[in-house]
Design a protein around this motif. Structure first.
Motif, PDB file in Angstrom:
ATOM      1  N   GLY A  64      -2.164  13.066  18.823  1.00 13.89           N
ATOM      2  CA  GLY A  64      -1.800  11.723  18.355  1.00 13.89           C
ATOM      3  C   GLY A  64      -0.305  11.633  18.068  1.00 13.89           C
ATOM      4  O   GLY A  64       0.365  12.656  17.861  1.00 13.89           O
ATOM      5  N   ARG A  69       0.240   9.898  12.518  1.00 13.80           N
ATOM      6  CA  ARG A  69      -0.503  10.879  11.712  1.00 13.80           C
ATOM      7  C   ARG A  69       0.161  11.051  10.337  1.00 13.80           C
ATOM      8  O   ARG A  69      -0.519  11.185   9.323  1.00 13.80           O
ATOM      9  CB  ARG A  69      -0.585  12.208  12.469  1.00 13.80           C
ATOM     10  CG  ARG A  69      -1.589  12.114  13.623  1.00 13.80           C
ATOM     11  CD  ARG A  69      -1.816  13.446  14.264  1.00 13.80           C
ATOM     12  NE  ARG A  69      -0.788  13.801  15.219  1.00 13.80           N
ATOM     13  CZ  ARG A  69      -0.360  15.036  15.453  1.00 13.80           C
ATOM     14  NH1 ARG A  69      -0.858  16.047  14.764  1.00 13.80           N
ATOM     15  NH2 ARG A  69       0.562  15.269  16.361  1.00 13.80           N
ATOM     16  N   THR A  91      -6.545  13.894  13.939  1.00  8.19           N
ATOM     17  CA  THR A  91      -6.509  13.692  15.391  1.00  8.19           C
ATOM     18  C   THR A  91      -6.785  12.225  15.686  1.00  8.19           C
ATOM     19  O   THR A  91      -7.779  11.670  15.209  1.00  8.19           O
ATOM     20  CB  THR A  91      -7.575  14.569  16.100  1.00  8.19           C
ATOM     21  OG1 THR A  91      -7.462  15.908  15.626  1.00  8.19           O
ATOM     22  CG2 THR A  91      -7.383  14.525  17.621  1.00  8.19           C
ATOM     23  N   ILE A  92      -5.897  11.604  16.451  1.00 12.02           N
ATOM     24  CA  ILE A  92      -6.094  10.199  16.833  1.00 12.02           C
ATOM     25  C   ILE A  92      -7.058  10.171  18.021  1.00 12.02           C
ATOM     26  O   ILE A  92      -6.930  10.977  18.954  1.00 12.02           O
ATOM     27  CB  ILE A  92      -4.748   9.540  17.237  1.00 12.02           C
ATOM     28  CG1 ILE A  92      -3.680   9.748  16.145  1.00 12.02           C
ATOM     29  CG2 ILE A  92      -4.946   8.056  17.557  1.00 12.02           C
ATOM     30  CD1 ILE A  92      -3.958   9.108  14.814  1.00 12.02           C
ATOM     31  N   TYR A 243      -9.539   7.694  14.273  1.00 10.20           N
ATOM     32  CA  TYR A 243      -9.058   9.058  14.026  1.00 10.20           C
ATOM     33  C   TYR A 243     -10.100   9.864  13.280  1.00 10.20           C
ATOM     34  O   TYR A 243     -11.048   9.314  12.706  1.00 10.20           O
ATOM     35  CB  TYR A 243      -7.716   9.054  13.279  1.00 10.20           C
ATOM     36  CG  TYR A 243      -7.668   8.283  11.978  1.00 10.20           C
ATOM     37  CD1 TYR A 243      -7.776   8.916  10.753  1.00 10.20           C
ATOM     38  CD2 TYR A 243      -7.501   6.902  11.988  1.00 10.20           C
ATOM     39  CE1 TYR A 243      -7.708   8.203   9.564  1.00 10.20           C
ATOM     40  CE2 TYR A 243      -7.435   6.176  10.806  1.00 10.20           C
ATOM     41  CZ  TYR A 243      -7.536   6.834   9.601  1.00 10.20           C
ATOM     42  OH  TYR A 243      -7.478   6.116   8.438  1.00 10.20           O
ATOM     43  N   GLN A 270      -0.389   3.150  18.956  1.00 13.24           N
ATOM     44  CA  GLN A 270      -0.133   4.162  17.920  1.00 13.24           C
ATOM     45  C   GLN A 270       1.252   3.966  17.304  1.00 13.24           C
ATOM     46  O   GLN A 270       1.427   4.102  16.085  1.00 13.24           O
ATOM     47  CB  GLN A 270      -0.222   5.567  18.517  1.00 13.24           C
ATOM     48  CG  GLN A 270      -1.615   5.932  18.987  1.00 13.24           C
ATOM     49  CD  GLN A 270      -1.692   7.400  19.379  1.00 13.24           C
ATOM     50  OE1 GLN A 270      -1.524   8.287  18.550  1.00 13.24           O
ATOM     51  NE2 GLN A 270      -1.945   7.654  20.657  1.00 13.24           N
TER      52      GLN A 270
END
Ligand code: PMP
Ligand code: GLN
Length: 381
Positions: A64, A69, A91-92, A243, A270
């Motif tokens: 990500g 994050r 974690t995306i 996520y 993102q």
């Protein structure tokens, strides 16, 4: 043609697709599938356009976009006092559903058992079974839809690998309370049981109730995958972005699955969310906004023959219809769509057995005018 043996022989088309297609076909107001009909925040759409114009159009890093994050780690520190390592523990993913699937796939082996509370979001059991594991279902107690922890203790076996939780809960709007956390702790302490906590509706919780995130409890978090959805909270379900937060060792396994499935997610979204999340109001305003819609819908529904249940969170509310008919919920949902122009979801679709308490789920994440017109139609039922 070569023959194949279905890996999911009992699975048909998801109820959300079925009911949305029927709603479109009959030009019905869709209070079925959970998605808002009002526009998302313009600041967020501008930020995405800007990210594209600024050339953020290539692969993001596999786990990500780092500033996103970092923003998530900062946000969960503020909200839940959680010390999350953005590098190793976030974690995306392309949506919450995918995060849940990846977590299950990372750890389940054939023969493992997973405790699932029903009614349950319809992806859970197929996601378990495709991994060769077995769903051990436990009914939430109708109509309050609470967990009976004594039943949980009875159903735990040496093969229990995981317990799946969802709060605020789809489809019932029930939420976990501190008592549930205590009980959960006493059930898993000293065992190898993992937790999957589906918190996609984390900000959609009403009446001042605090969200019991697993992120608040380090002793539970050390055995948990916690899954979230940007789509659900920022009114952009079509973005399919979410996520998973999990301790380093679990995240390592999660990413082994993720990197060879999706690899990385849509970059411009993102980049946009990384800035948007800096504004606390972007998520703090959500609960009162949706609570107002819930209350408006409940008020309108007093003019119908439906009996409303309670909803403490999510953007759903359930209703019984014993004063209307005794037909199965699936039949009534179809009839409402075709004959009255309002689509809802039958709760029986959230039970593997099709158990039918004669309840429908309505999505109230809609413009007031949509809710008003829908209820005008429901008054005639
Ligand atoms: N869990 C539950 C209970 C949900 O209702 C949803 C919404 N579809 C999800 C997970 C995941 O949402 P998405 O994959 O759209 O991010
Ligand atoms: N979570 C949404 C709901 O319950 C739908 C998601 C989907 O259509 N897969 O309505």
């Amino acid at each position: 043609m070569p023959s194949i043996k279905s890996k999911l022989p009992d699975v048909g088309t998801t109820i959300f697709t079925v009911m949305s297609a029927l709603a479109t076909q009959h030009k019905a107001i869709n209070l079925g599938q959970g998605f808002p009909d009002f526009p998302m925040d313009e600041r967020l759409t501008s930020l995405v356009s800007k990210a594209m114009t600024d050339n953020f159009n290539q692969y993001a890093p596999m786990p990500g976009w780092m500033p996103l994050r970092d923003a998530i780690a900062e946000k969960v520190a503020i909200l839940y006092d959680a010390g999350i390592d953005a590098e190793k523990e976030i974690t995306i993913t392309p949506g919450g559903t995918y995060a849940i699937y990846s977590a299950l796939t990372a750890v389940l082996r054939p023969g493992d058992e997973v405790i699932v509370f029903e009614p349950a979001y319809d992806s859970y059991i197929p996601n378990i079974e495709i991994n060769g594991a077995k769903a051990i279902t436990i009914d939430l107690t109708h109509p309050s839809y609470k967990i009976d922890w004594n039943v949980v203790r009875e159903k735990i076996s040496p093969r229990t690998r995981m317990i799946m939780l969802n709060s605020p809960h789809n489809p019932t709007g029930a939420v976990l309370e501190p008592y549930d956390i205590e009980q959960l702790r006493s059930v898993v302490e000293g065992t190898e049981i993992l937790i999957l906590s589906d918190e996609v509706y984390e900000h959609l919780i009403f009446d001042g109730i605090p969200h019991e995130s697993i992120l608040k409890y380090p002793d539970l978090l050390e055995r948990s995958f916690v899954c979230f959805s940007f789509g659900k909270v920022y009114h952009c379900t079509g973005w399919k972005l979410g996520y998973c937060i999990a301790p380093g060792e679990l995240t390592k396994e999660f990413r082994k699955v993720h990197q060879f499935n999706c690899f990385s997610c849509h970059t411009p979204s993102q980049v946009a969310l990384a800035s948007f999340l800096q504004d606390r109001n972007s998520y703090e305003s959500l609960a009162p906004f949706l609570q107002k819609k819930r209350d408006y819908f409940i008020e309108l529904m007093k003019g119908t023959s439906f009996t409303m249940h309670h909803s403490s969170g999510s953007y759903f509310i359930c209703a019984s219809y014993d004063m209307i008919s005794d037909e199965p919920a699936a039949d009534l949902a179809k009839r409402l769509t075709k004959d009255f122009g309002v689509a809802a979801i039958p709760l029986s679709a959230f039970y593997r057995s099709g158990k039918d308490d004669k309840v429908l789920r309505f999505c109230f994440a809609k413009k007031e005018e949509t809710l008003k017109e829908a209820v005008t139609r429901l008054t005639k039922v």
